[in-house]
Scaffold this motif. Sequence first.
Motif, PDB file in Angstrom:
ATOM      1  N   MET A  75      -9.873   5.021  -3.624  1.00  0.00           N
ATOM      2  CA  MET A  75      -9.523   4.653  -5.000  1.00  0.00           C
ATOM      3  C   MET A  75      -8.273   5.391  -5.470  1.00  0.00           C
ATOM      4  N   LEU A  76      -8.181   6.685  -5.144  1.00  0.00           N
ATOM      5  CA  LEU A  76      -7.000   7.445  -5.542  1.00  0.00           C
ATOM      6  C   LEU A  76      -5.753   6.948  -4.828  1.00  0.00           C
ATOM      7  N   ARG A  77      -5.915   6.573  -3.541  1.00  0.00           N
ATOM      8  CA  ARG A  77      -4.775   6.065  -2.789  1.00  0.00           C
ATOM      9  C   ARG A  77      -4.292   4.741  -3.385  1.00  0.00           C
ATOM     10  N   ARG A  78      -5.222   3.895  -3.790  1.00  0.00           N
ATOM     11  CA  ARG A  78      -4.843   2.617  -4.387  1.00  0.00           C
ATOM     12  C   ARG A  78      -4.172   2.841  -5.741  1.00  0.00           C
ATOM     13  N   PHE A  79      -4.690   3.770  -6.520  1.00  0.00           N
ATOM     14  CA  PHE A  79      -4.065   4.066  -7.810  1.00  0.00           C
ATOM     15  C   PHE A  79      -2.656   4.614  -7.622  1.00  0.00           C
ATOM     16  N   ALA A  80      -2.474   5.480  -6.638  1.00  0.00           N
ATOM     17  CA  ALA A  80      -1.138   6.024  -6.366  1.00  0.00           C
ATOM     18  C   ALA A  80      -0.177   4.923  -5.945  1.00  0.00           C
ATOM     19  N   LEU A  81      -0.655   3.947  -5.170  1.00  0.00           N
ATOM     20  CA  LEU A  81       0.191   2.835  -4.758  1.00  0.00           C
ATOM     21  C   LEU A  81       0.579   1.966  -5.955  1.00  0.00           C
ATOM     22  N   VAL A  82      -0.387   1.706  -6.831  1.00  0.00           N
ATOM     23  CA  VAL A  82      -0.087   0.928  -8.036  1.00  0.00           C
ATOM     24  C   VAL A  82       0.921   1.660  -8.914  1.00  0.00           C
TER      25      VAL A  82
END
Length: 438
Positions: free
Chosen positions: A1-8
């Motif tokens: 989830m954190l990786r996806r948020f960082a990508l967004v």
Amino acid sequence: MLRRFALVLRTLASTAGKDAVARAMPLYMGLGLVAAVVFGGNGMHPSQLTGLAGESLRFRLALWAVWLLVAMPAARALLRAPTTFFLRALPVPRAQLLGAHALLLAVAELPWVALWAIGVGALDGPAAGALAGCAAGAAAVAAHGMLLARPRGARELAPLSLLAGAMLLGAPAPILLACAAPALVVGLRAAFVRAPEVAAGREPSLIPSAAPVLGGALASLSLAYMAALVRGHRAVLARAMALAALGAFIGAAYARSIGPLADEPLAAASLVALAPFALCAGAGLAGPVLREERRIAWLLAACGAAAPLRAGAAAAAVAAPVTALALAHGAAVGALHGAAPLAALRVLGGAALAGLLLSAVALGCVRWSVREDGRDSSRVLLTVLAAVVAATATAWTLRELALAAWAPAAAWLAGPAGARLSSRSRERGAAAREGKAR
């Protein structure tokens, strides 16, 4: 989830973030220069500014209005950038998309947060300053979201009313933070959802049919330039409005901080505060007007438009909005300072005349600097900066007599003589480029 948020977050920063930096950087740089001068040790302390906002409803309203106007281009770019609309179709939770937008908006609000954190912290301690900065930043993010969302219905108007009441009443930081929280959530979500729905709308006619009869060719050409400004360069007009509002507030705050002023010192303080902002606003408006003038040069030549007509139309197109903003500057300084009617009228008249003259100076500086040799931007920046220093120093030393010193410079730079000088400069630049090419 954190990786996806960082990508967004990285995707949003590389798209809408770049657009926000391009739109807001001139205003933020001007704000930084003004802050360095005003809060540089010999002027005001941030605590004086926040203290004035806490004591006076007029100053509190003015301070919030100026900041919301200054940061609006960045907020609009972050929430309405078409390059980010594809994110809504991706399998990403909306909470993460809203969180990424809120985080970038908080970065755009950092100068506002710093003002309140330093101002309140100097009097009540670092902890109170940090809380005040967080509350001010949350309220600013919520206000920008609500303004861009254009609230509908009681579900959105209720938190907006709660936030507006807390801001108007100067509520303590904990209460302001509590009132900003629901408005931030509702406003940010509504602005995010409605961003793709913003329609361009139909552009109204800005040139009256009676203009050629009543004002002749000069009025028609000036109105055509102003129509081009309104339709194609609204961001430039918004920056000019923000600069004028910032100058008015700085002038009034400085005059208020040193106590009651007589008519002449108040008018002089208004001119000192107005000079840099009027020149920067005039230079920003002069660029599009001169580009439009060059674009239709063939049409003007075919119609037999003389050099005085061309110079006068360009000068009028730049002077009209700058003079209107200068009038608003004078009215705001007089109202915020609580000046007597005669003193307010004196400030208003001086500001209007200064706006007229400084807009001509800015137009002449930009016209002379543009030679299409690849160094126009740096030359415009240096020329306008020199004009800002000279005009501010003249207003500081000569007070209202500075208007008499600006008049001949404005007449020469914006008139046909200045246009001929800039034309010869461009011809020499073109000849030099041709020589290098050979």
